[in-house]
Scaffold this motif. Structure first.
Motif, mmCIF file in Angstrom:
data_model
loop_
_atom_site.group_PDB
_atom_site.id
_atom_site.type_symbol
_atom_site.label_atom_id
_atom_site.label_comp_id
_atom_site.label_asym_id
_atom_site.label_seq_id
_atom_site.Cartn_x
_atom_site.Cartn_y
_atom_site.Cartn_z
ATOM 1 N N SER A 162 0.834 -1.140 -0.125
ATOM 2 C CA SER A 162 -0.054 0.012 0.026
ATOM 3 C C SER A 162 1.136 1.337 0.087
ATOM 4 O O SER A 162 0.539 2.417 -0.800
ATOM 5 N N MET A 163 1.903 1.447 1.004
ATOM 6 C CA MET A 163 2.851 2.506 0.906
ATOM 7 C C MET A 163 3.465 2.540 -0.558
ATOM 8 O O MET A 163 3.517 3.588 -1.047
ATOM 9 N N ILE A 164 3.994 1.495 -1.342
ATOM 10 C CA ILE A 164 4.636 1.800 -2.419
ATOM 11 C C ILE A 164 3.744 2.031 -3.519
ATOM 12 O O ILE A 164 4.214 2.913 -4.434
ATOM 13 N N GLN A 165 2.336 1.650 -3.275
ATOM 14 C CA GLN A 165 1.456 2.199 -4.340
ATOM 15 C C GLN A 165 1.184 3.798 -4.045
ATOM 16 O O GLN A 165 0.949 4.600 -5.044
ATOM 17 N N PHE A 175 1.935 9.156 -5.852
ATOM 18 C CA PHE A 175 2.652 10.618 -5.657
ATOM 19 C C PHE A 175 3.448 10.867 -6.729
ATOM 20 O O PHE A 175 3.687 12.004 -7.204
ATOM 21 N N ALA A 176 4.442 10.029 -6.993
ATOM 22 C CA ALA A 176 5.400 10.429 -7.989
ATOM 23 C C ALA A 176 4.620 10.636 -9.345
ATOM 24 O O ALA A 176 5.228 11.658 -10.282
#
Length: 151
Positions: free
Chosen positions: A13-16, A21-22
């Protein structure tokens, strides 16, 4: 084992979120670049002198520069008591034949487009005056709207 799966889900979830954001940051950057590329370029030429061969040459160079750098318009900030007839004719002709639209703006307050300057003002694609300026026979632009009309 359940604890490890929970951590793996949180990590995914954090990676997504970071990827989202990127992508958003890159999109904002691209939009900012394209927006700045779409802003019109307006060249400015300040004519605060008498109308004479020297100022006629300066105006010719300003118009040529506006044409060559792809300007959307040329803004001439005007403050002149007037000048020579031959130079006035050359300058008015240059303004009238310019490929780039010419805006003549009498400014700042207290400035004038006297005598020959009035012809330059009239030859522009857009003629404007700052409040408290005058053109021709000393008519203050701030009083134009207040002047009573006579039948």
């Amino acid at each position: 084992m359940l604890w490890q799966n929970d951590n793996a889900l949180k990590e995914q979830s954090m990676i997504q979120r970071v990827r989202g954001f990127a992508v958003g940051l890159v999109a904002a950057f691209v939009l900012a670049i394209s927006a700045s590329a779409q802003q019109p370029l307006v060249d400015k030429f300040v004519l605060s002198d008498t109308i004479q061969p020297v100022t006629a040459g300066e105006l010719d160079r300003a118009i040529a520069h506006a044409n060559s750098d792809g300007a959307s318009a040329l803004l001439i900030e005007l403050n002149t008591p007037g000048g020579l007839l031959d130079s006035t004719r050359l300058m008015a002709g240059a303004i009238l034949s310019s490929k780039v639209p010419v805006i003549v703006y009498v400014a700042p307050a207290g400035a004038r487009a006297g005598s020959a300057g009035f012809f330059l003002l009239e030859s522009a694609d857009i003629a404007a005056m700052s409040p408290g300026t005058n053109a021709g026979a000393a008519t203050r632009s701030s009083n134009l709207a207040l002047s009573p009309t006579r039948p």
